[in-house]
Design an enzyme around this catalytic site. Sequence first.
Site, PDB file in Angstrom:
ATOM      1  N   HIS A  70      41.827  43.795  40.278  1.00 29.19           N
ATOM      2  CA  HIS A  70      40.915  43.784  41.415  1.00 29.19           C
ATOM      3  C   HIS A  70      41.019  45.074  42.227  1.00 29.19           C
ATOM      4  O   HIS A  70      42.076  45.719  42.270  1.00 29.19           O
ATOM      5  CB  HIS A  70      41.186  42.564  42.295  1.00 29.19           C
ATOM      6  CG  HIS A  70      40.757  41.266  41.648  1.00 29.19           C
ATOM      7  ND1 HIS A  70      40.876  40.044  42.269  1.00 29.19           N
ATOM      8  CD2 HIS A  70      40.200  41.038  40.433  1.00 29.19           C
ATOM      9  CE1 HIS A  70      40.404  39.102  41.453  1.00 29.19           C
ATOM     10  NE2 HIS A  70      40.002  39.679  40.340  1.00 29.19           N
ATOM     11  N   GLU A  72      41.270  45.703  45.376  1.00 25.14           N
ATOM     12  CA  GLU A  72      42.321  45.748  46.411  1.00 25.14           C
ATOM     13  C   GLU A  72      43.681  46.028  45.773  1.00 25.14           C
ATOM     14  O   GLU A  72      44.475  46.809  46.295  1.00 25.14           O
ATOM     15  CB  GLU A  72      42.391  44.385  47.143  1.00 25.14           C
ATOM     16  CG  GLU A  72      41.086  43.909  47.756  1.00 25.14           C
ATOM     17  CD  GLU A  72      40.243  43.060  46.805  1.00 25.14           C
ATOM     18  OE1 GLU A  72      40.163  43.376  45.599  1.00 25.14           O
ATOM     19  OE2 GLU A  72      39.654  42.068  47.286  1.00 25.14           O
ATOM     20  N   CYS A 101      44.760  38.561  46.006  1.00 22.29           N
ATOM     21  CA  CYS A 101      44.698  39.850  46.704  1.00 22.29           C
ATOM     22  C   CYS A 101      45.073  39.689  48.173  1.00 22.29           C
ATOM     23  O   CYS A 101      45.739  40.555  48.747  1.00 22.29           O
ATOM     24  CB  CYS A 101      43.313  40.482  46.572  1.00 22.29           C
ATOM     25  SG  CYS A 101      43.014  41.130  44.912  1.00 22.29           S
TER      26      CYS A 101
END
Length: 153
Positions: A70, A72, A101
Amino acid sequence: MNRISWDQYFMAQSHLLALRSTCTRLTVGATIVRDKRIIAGGYNGSIAGGDHCIDKGCYVIDNHCVRTIHAEMNALLQCAKFGVPTDGAEIYVTHFPCLQCCKAIIQAGIKTVYYAKDYKNHPYALELFEQAGVKVEKVELTEEVIDFRTIHH
Ligand SMILES: [Zn+2]
Ligand SMILES: [Zn+2]
Protein backbone atom coordinates in the site's frame (compact mmCIF):
# COMPACT_ATOMS: atom_id res chain seq x y z
CA MET A 1 -1.85 35.75 -7.46
CA ASN A 2 -3.26 33.06 -5.19
CA ARG A 3 -0.72 30.76 -3.66
CA ILE A 4 -1.59 27.09 -3.25
CA SER A 5 -2.09 26.16 0.43
CA TRP A 6 0.27 23.65 2.03
CA ASP A 7 -2.60 21.18 2.49
CA GLN A 8 -3.56 21.38 -1.17
CA TYR A 9 0.07 21.21 -2.26
CA PHE A 10 0.81 18.02 -0.31
CA MET A 11 -2.54 16.48 -1.26
CA ALA A 12 -1.87 17.25 -4.92
CA GLN A 13 1.49 15.48 -4.55
CA SER A 14 -0.31 12.37 -3.25
CA HIS A 15 -2.73 12.46 -6.19
CA LEU A 16 0.23 12.78 -8.57
CA LEU A 17 1.86 9.74 -6.91
CA ALA A 18 -1.40 7.79 -7.22
CA LEU A 19 -1.02 8.07 -11.00
CA ARG A 20 2.07 5.81 -10.63
CA SER A 21 0.04 2.97 -9.03
CA THR A 22 0.51 -0.42 -10.67
CA CYS A 23 -2.59 -2.06 -9.17
CA THR A 24 -5.77 -1.38 -11.06
CA ARG A 25 -8.05 -2.13 -8.11
CA LEU A 26 -7.34 1.17 -6.39
CA THR A 27 -4.86 3.92 -7.19
CA VAL A 28 -3.60 5.47 -3.97
CA GLY A 29 -0.84 7.94 -3.20
CA ALA A 30 0.74 8.95 0.13
CA THR A 31 3.09 11.76 1.06
CA ILE A 32 4.90 12.02 4.40
CA VAL A 33 5.64 15.55 5.53
CA ARG A 34 7.80 16.97 8.32
CA ASP A 35 8.06 20.69 9.04
CA LYS A 36 6.32 21.48 5.72
CA ARG A 37 8.87 19.42 3.80
CA ILE A 38 8.12 16.26 1.85
CA ILE A 39 10.28 13.47 3.31
CA ALA A 40 8.81 10.49 1.47
CA GLY A 41 6.14 9.38 -0.95
CA GLY A 42 4.56 6.15 -2.06
CA TYR A 43 1.89 4.61 -4.23
CA ASN A 44 0.11 1.25 -4.46
CA GLY A 45 2.65 -0.97 -6.16
CA SER A 46 4.55 -4.23 -6.23
CA ILE A 47 7.91 -4.93 -4.63
CA ALA A 48 10.62 -3.17 -6.68
CA GLY A 49 11.43 -5.28 -9.72
CA GLY A 50 8.42 -7.54 -9.17
CA ASP A 51 5.50 -8.29 -11.48
CA HIS A 52 2.97 -5.50 -11.82
CA CYS A 53 -0.79 -6.08 -11.58
CA ILE A 54 -1.22 -3.93 -14.70
CA ASP A 55 0.90 -6.49 -16.62
CA LYS A 56 0.03 -9.80 -14.90
CA GLY A 57 -3.34 -9.11 -13.33
CA CYS A 58 -4.03 -8.83 -9.64
CA TYR A 59 -3.19 -11.68 -7.26
CA VAL A 60 -6.43 -11.79 -5.32
CA ILE A 61 -6.87 -13.70 -2.05
CA ASP A 62 -10.01 -13.17 0.05
CA ASN A 63 -11.01 -10.24 -2.16
CA HIS A 64 -7.69 -8.41 -1.56
CA CYS A 65 -4.84 -8.00 -4.02
CA VAL A 66 -1.81 -9.43 -2.18
CA ARG A 67 0.72 -8.39 -4.82
CA THR A 68 0.88 -4.74 -3.87
CA ILE A 69 2.35 -2.79 -0.99
CA HIS A 70 0.00 0.00 0.00
CA ALA A 71 1.01 3.59 -0.68
CA GLU A 72 1.25 4.48 3.02
CA MET A 73 3.45 1.45 3.72
CA ASN A 74 5.66 2.26 0.73
CA ALA A 75 6.16 5.80 2.02
CA LEU A 76 6.96 4.56 5.55
CA LEU A 77 9.33 1.90 4.20
CA GLN A 78 11.13 4.51 2.14
CA CYS A 79 11.84 6.30 5.43
CA ALA A 80 13.03 3.04 7.00
CA LYS A 81 15.27 2.29 4.03
CA PHE A 82 16.98 5.67 4.08
CA GLY A 83 16.93 6.25 7.84
CA VAL A 84 14.51 9.17 7.91
CA PRO A 85 12.65 9.70 11.23
CA THR A 86 8.86 9.66 10.98
CA ASP A 87 8.15 10.58 14.61
CA GLY A 88 5.87 13.61 14.76
CA ALA A 89 5.42 13.70 10.98
CA GLU A 90 2.19 14.07 9.00
CA ILE A 91 0.83 11.95 6.18
CA TYR A 92 -1.34 13.01 3.24
CA VAL A 93 -3.23 10.16 1.58
CA THR A 94 -5.69 10.11 -1.30
CA HIS A 95 -7.93 7.59 0.52
CA PHE A 96 -8.67 6.85 4.18
CA PRO A 97 -6.05 4.19 5.07
CA CYS A 98 -6.90 0.52 5.62
CA LEU A 99 -6.65 -0.91 9.14
CA GLN A 100 -3.16 -2.38 8.59
CA CYS A 101 -1.81 0.93 7.32
CA CYS A 102 -3.52 2.82 10.16
CA LYS A 103 -1.66 0.68 12.70
CA ALA A 104 1.65 1.18 10.88
CA ILE A 105 1.06 4.95 10.72
CA ILE A 106 0.40 5.10 14.48
CA GLN A 107 3.39 2.91 15.30
CA ALA A 108 5.68 5.05 13.13
CA GLY A 109 4.81 8.06 15.28
CA ILE A 110 2.85 9.96 12.62
CA LYS A 111 0.75 12.56 14.42
CA THR A 112 -1.67 13.79 11.74
CA VAL A 113 -3.44 11.98 8.91
CA TYR A 114 -4.96 14.03 6.10
CA TYR A 115 -7.09 12.11 3.61
CA ALA A 116 -8.98 13.25 0.52
CA LYS A 117 -11.58 10.53 0.05
CA ASP A 118 -13.51 8.37 2.47
CA TYR A 119 -12.72 4.71 1.90
CA LYS A 120 -14.43 2.21 4.22
CA ASN A 121 -13.14 4.30 7.22
CA HIS A 122 -12.90 1.39 9.62
CA PRO A 123 -14.36 2.31 13.04
CA TYR A 124 -11.57 0.41 14.81
CA ALA A 125 -9.00 2.52 12.92
CA LEU A 126 -10.73 5.68 14.13
CA GLU A 127 -10.74 4.28 17.67
CA LEU A 128 -7.00 3.50 17.47
CA PHE A 129 -6.20 6.94 16.07
CA GLU A 130 -8.10 8.56 18.92
CA GLN A 131 -6.36 6.41 21.56
CA ALA A 132 -2.96 7.26 20.08
CA GLY A 133 -3.75 10.97 19.88
CA VAL A 134 -3.43 11.02 16.10
CA LYS A 135 -5.41 13.82 14.46
CA VAL A 136 -7.45 12.79 11.42
CA GLU A 137 -8.72 15.37 8.98
CA LYS A 138 -10.42 15.21 5.61
CA VAL A 139 -8.79 17.49 3.04
CA GLU A 140 -10.44 17.25 -0.33
CA LEU A 141 -8.37 18.17 -3.33
CA THR A 142 -10.02 20.98 -5.23
CA GLU A 143 -9.50 19.92 -8.82
CA GLU A 144 -8.28 23.19 -10.30
CA VAL A 145 -5.20 22.78 -8.12
CA ILE A 146 -3.73 20.10 -10.38
CA ASP A 147 -5.06 21.42 -13.65
CA PHE A 148 -1.86 23.14 -14.72
CA ARG A 149 -3.58 24.54 -17.81
CA THR A 150 -5.50 26.93 -15.58
CA ILE A 151 -2.36 28.58 -14.21
CA HIS A 152 -2.15 32.25 -15.14
CA HIS A 153 0.84 34.46 -14.63
ZN1 LIG B 1 -3.43 -5.69 -7.81
ZN1 LIG C 1 -3.36 0.04 3.50
